[in-house]
Motif scaffolding. Structure first.
Motif, PDB file in Angstrom:
ATOM      1  N   LEU A  17       0.866  -1.180   0.000  1.00  0.00           N
ATOM      2  CA  LEU A  17       0.000   0.000   0.000  1.00  0.00           C
ATOM      3  C   LEU A  17       0.900   1.227   0.000  1.00  0.00           C
ATOM      4  CD1 LEU A  17      -2.806   1.343   0.194  1.00  0.00           C
ATOM      5  CD2 LEU A  17      -2.573   1.216   2.689  1.00  0.00           C
ATOM      6  N   VAL A  18       0.735   2.077  -1.009  1.00  0.00           N
ATOM      7  CA  VAL A  18       1.533   3.303  -1.129  1.00  0.00           C
ATOM      8  C   VAL A  18       0.573   4.474  -1.095  1.00  0.00           C
ATOM      9  CG1 VAL A  18       3.212   4.565  -2.526  1.00  0.00           C
ATOM     10  CG2 VAL A  18       3.164   2.059  -2.625  1.00  0.00           C
ATOM     11  N   ILE A  19       0.764   5.354  -0.103  1.00  0.00           N
ATOM     12  CA  ILE A  19      -0.096   6.532   0.010  1.00  0.00           C
ATOM     13  C   ILE A  19       0.775   7.777   0.041  1.00  0.00           C
ATOM     14  CG2 ILE A  19      -1.834   7.761   1.358  1.00  0.00           C
ATOM     15  CD1 ILE A  19      -2.999   5.168   2.195  1.00  0.00           C
ATOM     16  N   ASP A  20       0.493   8.674  -0.891  1.00  0.00           N
ATOM     17  CA  ASP A  20       1.222   9.928  -1.026  1.00  0.00           C
ATOM     18  C   ASP A  20       0.523  11.017  -0.210  1.00  0.00           C
ATOM     19  OD1 ASP A  20       3.175  11.656  -2.001  1.00  0.00           O
ATOM     20  OD2 ASP A  20       2.153  11.997  -3.906  1.00  0.00           O
ATOM     21  N   ASP A  21       1.300  11.861   0.429  1.00  0.00           N
ATOM     22  CA  ASP A  21       0.781  13.008   1.201  1.00  0.00           C
ATOM     23  C   ASP A  21      -0.080  12.583   2.387  1.00  0.00           C
ATOM     24  OD1 ASP A  21       2.062  14.883  -0.449  1.00  0.00           O
ATOM     25  OD2 ASP A  21       0.374  14.929  -1.855  1.00  0.00           O
ATOM     26  N   ILE A  22       0.406  11.618   3.156  1.00  0.00           N
ATOM     27  CA  ILE A  22      -0.344  11.083   4.297  1.00  0.00           C
ATOM     28  C   ILE A  22      -0.627  12.160   5.348  1.00  0.00           C
ATOM     29  CG2 ILE A  22       1.632  10.289   5.688  1.00  0.00           C
ATOM     30  CD1 ILE A  22      -1.603   8.285   5.059  1.00  0.00           C
ATOM     31  N   HIS A  23       0.113  13.262   5.303  1.00  0.00           N
ATOM     32  CA  HIS A  23      -0.120  14.350   6.264  1.00  0.00           C
ATOM     33  C   HIS A  23      -1.523  14.951   6.128  1.00  0.00           C
ATOM     34  CE1 HIS A  23       1.882  16.016   2.678  1.00  0.00           C
ATOM     35  NE2 HIS A  23       1.060  17.038   2.839  1.00  0.00           N
ATOM     36  N   PHE A  24      -2.213  14.694   5.011  1.00  0.00           N
ATOM     37  CA  PHE A  24      -3.581  15.198   4.870  1.00  0.00           C
ATOM     38  C   PHE A  24      -4.577  14.472   5.770  1.00  0.00           C
ATOM     39  CE2 PHE A  24      -2.149  16.712   0.517  1.00  0.00           C
ATOM     40  CZ  PHE A  24      -2.058  18.027   0.916  1.00  0.00           C
ATOM     41  N   LEU A  25      -4.139  13.406   6.449  1.00  0.00           N
ATOM     42  CA  LEU A  25      -4.992  12.759   7.453  1.00  0.00           C
ATOM     43  C   LEU A  25      -5.175  13.638   8.690  1.00  0.00           C
ATOM     44  CD1 LEU A  25      -3.958   8.982   7.756  1.00  0.00           C
ATOM     45  CD2 LEU A  25      -6.074   9.919   6.854  1.00  0.00           C
ATOM     46  N   ALA A  26      -4.285  14.584   8.887  1.00  0.00           N
ATOM     47  CA  ALA A  26      -4.307  15.432  10.082  1.00  0.00           C
ATOM     48  C   ALA A  26      -5.697  16.042  10.287  1.00  0.00           C
ATOM     49  CB  ALA A  26      -3.256  16.532   9.974  1.00  0.00           C
ATOM     50  N   GLY A  27      -6.195  15.897  11.503  1.00  0.00           N
ATOM     51  CA  GLY A  27      -7.472  16.506  11.872  1.00  0.00           C
ATOM     52  C   GLY A  27      -8.707  15.748  11.407  1.00  0.00           C
ATOM     53  N   LYS A  28      -8.543  14.632  10.723  1.00  0.00           N
ATOM     54  CA  LYS A  28      -9.685  13.857  10.220  1.00  0.00           C
ATOM     55  C   LYS A  28      -9.807  12.589  11.071  1.00  0.00           C
ATOM     56  CE  LYS A  28      -9.224  15.887   5.689  1.00  0.00           C
ATOM     57  NZ  LYS A  28      -8.250  16.879   6.124  1.00  0.00           N
ATOM     58  N   ASP A  29     -10.480  12.736  12.200  1.00  0.00           N
ATOM     59  CA  ASP A  29     -10.505  11.690  13.224  1.00  0.00           C
ATOM     60  C   ASP A  29     -11.031  10.344  12.741  1.00  0.00           C
ATOM     61  OD1 ASP A  29      -9.472  13.575  14.929  1.00  0.00           O
ATOM     62  OD2 ASP A  29     -11.385  14.052  15.871  1.00  0.00           O
ATOM     63  N   THR A  64     -11.308   9.189   9.680  1.00  0.00           N
ATOM     64  CA  THR A  64     -10.433   8.622   8.646  1.00  0.00           C
ATOM     65  C   THR A  64      -9.153   8.096   9.285  1.00  0.00           C
ATOM     66  OG1 THR A  64     -11.325  10.259   7.105  1.00  0.00           O
ATOM     67  CG2 THR A  64      -9.416   9.026   6.383  1.00  0.00           C
ATOM     68  N   GLN A  65      -8.635   8.802  10.292  1.00  0.00           N
ATOM     69  CA  GLN A  65      -7.457   8.319  11.003  1.00  0.00           C
ATOM     70  C   GLN A  65      -7.754   6.987  11.687  1.00  0.00           C
ATOM     71  OE1 GLN A  65      -4.976  10.989  13.358  1.00  0.00           O
ATOM     72  NE2 GLN A  65      -5.892  12.757  12.324  1.00  0.00           N
ATOM     73  N   GLU A  66      -8.923   6.877  12.265  1.00  0.00           N
ATOM     74  CA  GLU A  66      -9.336   5.633  12.920  1.00  0.00           C
ATOM     75  C   GLU A  66      -9.337   4.478  11.924  1.00  0.00           C
ATOM     76  OE1 GLU A  66     -10.929   3.039  15.880  1.00  0.00           O
ATOM     77  OE2 GLU A  66     -10.255   5.099  16.170  1.00  0.00           O
ATOM     78  N   GLU A  67      -9.923   4.711  10.762  1.00  0.00           N
ATOM     79  CA  GLU A  67      -9.985   3.663   9.735  1.00  0.00           C
ATOM     80  C   GLU A  67      -8.585   3.324   9.219  1.00  0.00           C
ATOM     81  OE1 GLU A  67     -11.558   0.700   7.637  1.00  0.00           O
ATOM     82  OE2 GLU A  67     -12.685   1.951   9.035  1.00  0.00           O
ATOM     83  N   PHE A  68      -7.760   4.339   9.013  1.00  0.00           N
ATOM     84  CA  PHE A  68      -6.411   4.072   8.523  1.00  0.00           C
ATOM     85  C   PHE A  68      -5.585   3.318   9.569  1.00  0.00           C
ATOM     86  CE2 PHE A  68      -1.985   4.832   7.482  1.00  0.00           C
ATOM     87  CZ  PHE A  68      -1.986   4.391   6.168  1.00  0.00           C
ATOM     88  N   PHE A  69      -5.811   3.628  10.840  1.00  0.00           N
ATOM     89  CA  PHE A  69      -5.131   2.919  11.928  1.00  0.00           C
ATOM     90  C   PHE A  69      -5.387   1.414  11.819  1.00  0.00           C
ATOM     91  CE2 PHE A  69      -5.565   1.065  16.218  1.00  0.00           C
ATOM     92  CZ  PHE A  69      -4.276   1.258  16.702  1.00  0.00           C
ATOM     93  N   HIS A  70      -6.644   1.033  11.621  1.00  0.00           N
ATOM     94  CA  HIS A  70      -6.995  -0.388  11.520  1.00  0.00           C
ATOM     95  C   HIS A  70      -6.459  -1.004  10.231  1.00  0.00           C
ATOM     96  CE1 HIS A  70      -9.219  -0.307  15.210  1.00  0.00           C
ATOM     97  NE2 HIS A  70      -9.938   0.720  14.783  1.00  0.00           N
ATOM     98  N   THR A  71      -6.481  -0.239   9.150  1.00  0.00           N
ATOM     99  CA  THR A  71      -5.915  -0.716   7.887  1.00  0.00           C
ATOM    100  C   THR A  71      -4.419  -0.950   8.042  1.00  0.00           C
ATOM    101  OG1 THR A  71      -7.607   0.410   6.582  1.00  0.00           O
ATOM    102  CG2 THR A  71      -5.533  -0.098   5.457  1.00  0.00           C
ATOM    103  N   PHE A  72      -3.740  -0.003   8.661  1.00  0.00           N
ATOM    104  CA  PHE A  72      -2.299  -0.123   8.898  1.00  0.00           C
ATOM    105  C   PHE A  72      -2.004  -1.381   9.717  1.00  0.00           C
ATOM    106  CE2 PHE A  72       1.696   0.491  11.007  1.00  0.00           C
ATOM    107  CZ  PHE A  72       2.474   1.249  10.144  1.00  0.00           C
ATOM    108  N   ASN A  73      -2.732  -1.560  10.807  1.00  0.00           N
ATOM    109  CA  ASN A  73      -2.511  -2.726  11.674  1.00  0.00           C
ATOM    110  C   ASN A  73      -2.730  -4.041  10.934  1.00  0.00           C
ATOM    111  OD1 ASN A  73      -1.784  -1.240  13.903  1.00  0.00           O
ATOM    112  ND2 ASN A  73      -3.822  -1.287  14.828  1.00  0.00           N
ATOM    113  N   THR A  74      -3.797  -4.099  10.154  1.00  0.00           N
ATOM    114  CA  THR A  74      -4.093  -5.326   9.405  1.00  0.00           C
ATOM    115  C   THR A  74      -2.955  -5.670   8.451  1.00  0.00           C
ATOM    116  OG1 THR A  74      -6.472  -4.933   9.548  1.00  0.00           O
ATOM    117  CG2 THR A  74      -5.718  -6.405   7.795  1.00  0.00           C
ATOM    118  N   LEU A  75      -2.492  -4.675   7.708  1.00  0.00           N
ATOM    119  CA  LEU A  75      -1.399  -4.911   6.759  1.00  0.00           C
ATOM    120  C   LEU A  75      -0.102  -5.258   7.484  1.00  0.00           C
ATOM    121  CD1 LEU A  75      -2.152  -2.022   4.232  1.00  0.00           C
ATOM    122  CD2 LEU A  75      -2.461  -4.488   3.842  1.00  0.00           C
ATOM    123  N   TYR A  76       0.183  -4.537   8.531  1.00  0.00           N
ATOM    124  CA  TYR A  76       1.418  -4.769   9.285  1.00  0.00           C
ATOM    125  C   TYR A  76       1.444  -6.184   9.865  1.00  0.00           C
ATOM    126  CZ  TYR A  76       5.286  -3.988  12.507  1.00  0.00           C
ATOM    127  OH  TYR A  76       6.487  -4.088  13.177  1.00  0.00           O
TER     128      TYR A  76
END
Length: 174
Positions: free
Chosen positions: A41-53, A55-67
């Motif tokens: 999974l390659v995501i460009d400009d991940i800093h745009f997650l800032a302040g989007k609670d 979406t951050q929650e969903e990405f956290f779980h996606t990250f954990n699953t992949l990791y």
């Protein structure tokens, strides 16, 4: 086998927009399947997650699953994880689990080489003095160098294909 790897590349904006659309349409299972069943999974400009609670929650779980599945996660940002404001600490922590590399602005010689290669790839003949001029004026990043080449090409097409210092000055707004 890497030739068969499932690689997903997208901007963080696309991830956010697809997440919002999935929430609105009630189709989170398909969203999760798409992002959690890849090898890379390659995501460009991940800093745009800032302040989007959410979406951050969903990405956290996606990250954990992949990791946890030993998959590759490659992220780019304008700043180190700890320097991204309004990014949840648990994401900062996970982003720091891997290799964090700061990529500096290219030096003059590297900019010249990048411009020469980009010109060659586009089949453009750009005089050395023009290459050196552009490299001296465009110093921030490769995207700006690419943009300068695109402007030169576009303006040259309007002016019988001749690329010279006058055209370079005009293309760079001088």
């Amino acid at each position: 086998k890497w030739s068969e790897a499932r690689i997903l590349y997208l901007s963080c904006d696309s991830f956010i927009n697809q997440f919002i659309n999935s929430v609105e349409s009630g189709d989170m299972n398909q969203f999760r399947y798409r992002y959690r069943n890849v090898d890379v999974l390659v995501i460009d400009d991940i800093h745009f997650l800032a302040g989007k609670d959410r979406t951050q929650e969903e990405f956290f779980h996606t990250f954990n699953t992949l990791y946890q599945s030993h998959k590759q996660i490659i992220l780019s940002a304008d700043a180190a994880p700890s320097e991204i404001p309004e990014l949840e600490e648990r994401l900062v922590s996970r982003f720091n689990w891997g290799l964090v590399a700061r990529i500096e602005k290219p030096c003059y010689e590297t900019r010249v080489a990048i411009l020469q290669k980009k010109a060659r790839l586009r089949g453009m003949a750009i005089p050395d003095d023009v290459i050196c001029y552009v490299a001296s004026k465009v110093a921030n990043n490769t995207r700006q160098l690419e943009s300068a080449i695109t402007r030169l090409l576009g303006m040259a097409m309007l002016q019988e294909g001749k690329i010279d210092m006058e055209l370079a000055r005009a293309a760079l707004g001088e």
